[in-house]
Write an enzyme that holds these catalytic residues in place. Sequence first.
Site, PDB file in Angstrom:
ATOM      1  N   HIS A 146     -54.381  15.856 -32.507  1.00  0.00           N
ATOM      2  CA  HIS A 146     -53.007  16.261 -32.827  1.00  0.00           C
ATOM      3  C   HIS A 146     -52.630  15.833 -34.253  1.00  0.00           C
ATOM      4  O   HIS A 146     -53.498  15.540 -35.070  1.00  0.00           O
ATOM      5  CB  HIS A 146     -52.034  15.735 -31.776  1.00  0.00           C
ATOM      6  CG  HIS A 146     -52.505  16.010 -30.375  1.00  0.00           C
ATOM      7  ND1 HIS A 146     -52.508  17.269 -29.824  1.00  0.00           N
ATOM      8  CD2 HIS A 146     -53.028  15.175 -29.421  1.00  0.00           C
ATOM      9  CE1 HIS A 146     -52.993  17.219 -28.590  1.00  0.00           C
ATOM     10  NE2 HIS A 146     -53.323  15.958 -28.318  1.00  0.00           N
ATOM     11  N   GLU A 184     -48.653  10.333 -28.846  1.00  0.00           N
ATOM     12  CA  GLU A 184     -50.116  10.291 -28.814  1.00  0.00           C
ATOM     13  C   GLU A 184     -50.725  10.405 -30.203  1.00  0.00           C
ATOM     14  O   GLU A 184     -51.710   9.731 -30.515  1.00  0.00           O
ATOM     15  CB  GLU A 184     -50.644  11.421 -27.922  1.00  0.00           C
ATOM     16  CG  GLU A 184     -52.162  11.439 -27.825  1.00  0.00           C
ATOM     17  CD  GLU A 184     -52.728  12.694 -27.196  1.00  0.00           C
ATOM     18  OE1 GLU A 184     -53.960  12.864 -27.232  1.00  0.00           O
ATOM     19  OE2 GLU A 184     -51.934  13.515 -26.681  1.00  0.00           O
ATOM     20  N   HIS A 239     -58.212  10.649 -28.080  1.00  0.00           N
ATOM     21  CA  HIS A 239     -56.999  11.188 -27.464  1.00  0.00           C
ATOM     22  C   HIS A 239     -56.432  10.181 -26.472  1.00  0.00           C
ATOM     23  O   HIS A 239     -57.051   9.158 -26.167  1.00  0.00           O
ATOM     24  CB  HIS A 239     -57.308  12.493 -26.727  1.00  0.00           C
ATOM     25  CG  HIS A 239     -57.469  13.678 -27.609  1.00  0.00           C
ATOM     26  ND1 HIS A 239     -56.484  14.614 -27.801  1.00  0.00           N
ATOM     27  CD2 HIS A 239     -58.527  14.079 -28.362  1.00  0.00           C
ATOM     28  CE1 HIS A 239     -56.921  15.553 -28.634  1.00  0.00           C
ATOM     29  NE2 HIS A 239     -58.158  15.247 -28.988  1.00  0.00           N
ATOM     30  N   GLU A 317     -60.396  10.332 -23.606  1.00  0.00           N
ATOM     31  CA  GLU A 317     -59.001  10.131 -23.218  1.00  0.00           C
ATOM     32  C   GLU A 317     -58.872   8.639 -22.922  1.00  0.00           C
ATOM     33  O   GLU A 317     -59.326   8.153 -21.881  1.00  0.00           O
ATOM     34  CB  GLU A 317     -58.649  10.964 -21.988  1.00  0.00           C
ATOM     35  CG  GLU A 317     -58.709  12.468 -22.201  1.00  0.00           C
ATOM     36  CD  GLU A 317     -57.489  13.020 -22.921  1.00  0.00           C
ATOM     37  OE1 GLU A 317     -56.668  12.212 -23.417  1.00  0.00           O
ATOM     38  OE2 GLU A 317     -57.357  14.256 -22.982  1.00  0.00           O
TER      39      GLU A 317
END
Length: 354
Positions: A146, A184, A239, A317
């Site tokens: 992101h 995040e 992430h 993750e």
Amino acid sequence: MSVSAGTDNSLCTAPDAPSRPAWHSMGMTGRDHRPGSRRGPLAAVALAGVLGLAGVLGLAGCAGPGNRVPRAVAQAAPMPTVTVAPAPTLSTRPLADTGRATGSRQPAGSRPAGPRATGSRPATPTGPAATSAVPSGLVVVLDPGHNGGNAAHPEIINQQVDAGLGQRKACNTVGAQTVGGYPEHAFNFDVALRTRQLLARRGVTVLLTRPDDTGVGPCVNIRAEFGNSHRADAVVSIHADGAPAAGTGFHVIEASGSLGGPAVAAVGQRLALKVRSAMLAESGFGYATYVAGGGGLDHRSDLAGLNLSTRPSILVECGNMRNATDAARMISPAGRQSVAIALADGILAALSAG
């Protein structure tokens, strides 16, 4: 990991559209609507010069009627962001002719904006990989997911791009956040900086897919190409998940198949297993309770960064931002340092000799 913004996929906008080009808001359109505003001869000359320059740069319009003005596009992946031991500082030296990155100490004052990696945990890897022999010339790409500017530009991040295996997906997404609002994208970038520092101290050349936490994109296909073009020995996308709040823990994701062939797939699996082991031992997080059968290792065919990669690649993750316990660790600098140590140790274990 994937929270989307609006639904505008166009690259251009008509002058009367609600979303105006940036220069419109700076008083550079043909008319100033502020009360009492007047332009003299010098202002007219200046305006003509600006518009002339815009035309030279190709900013005056796109193909098609209406003299539409193109919007910005997602930022390209940066030139290599390199740190070389023993000085964990950035470098923006161009690539060598071989296509590999070469590192150098970054000039003072040229560090990009973004979170600083200052934690209370040790600044060197602590697991078994800390003493393993590290082959020379290793290149690792860290891909912090992101970006901080994504939410403000749905017209950019919602453009559809190649996601591999015949799929098309959004260029990028906004990402998850904790209940308290910690995003995040900030977590991902901070952990990437910390991991880069740890790897660099072992002599690894580290490249980042984005130079700061204030930009837009890059698109997921461009991130994959970045690792491919630099012939990375490992690509690790960082992430944090946004799963239901009852779920906790981390998981590592591999692609269902590899464009790089069996040899690359074998290294990618070794990378996934070593990072999973290090995360379990050192990060403070357990295996995710809500995915992959609770074993901390998943395989997916819908992630562009993995589908399009020809290099050993995984996505981690690191925890669930919607879970209060996981979120507390992610918000903590010491918690982020623990994750970085685990990632660095796992990467080194996968790539080290012996």
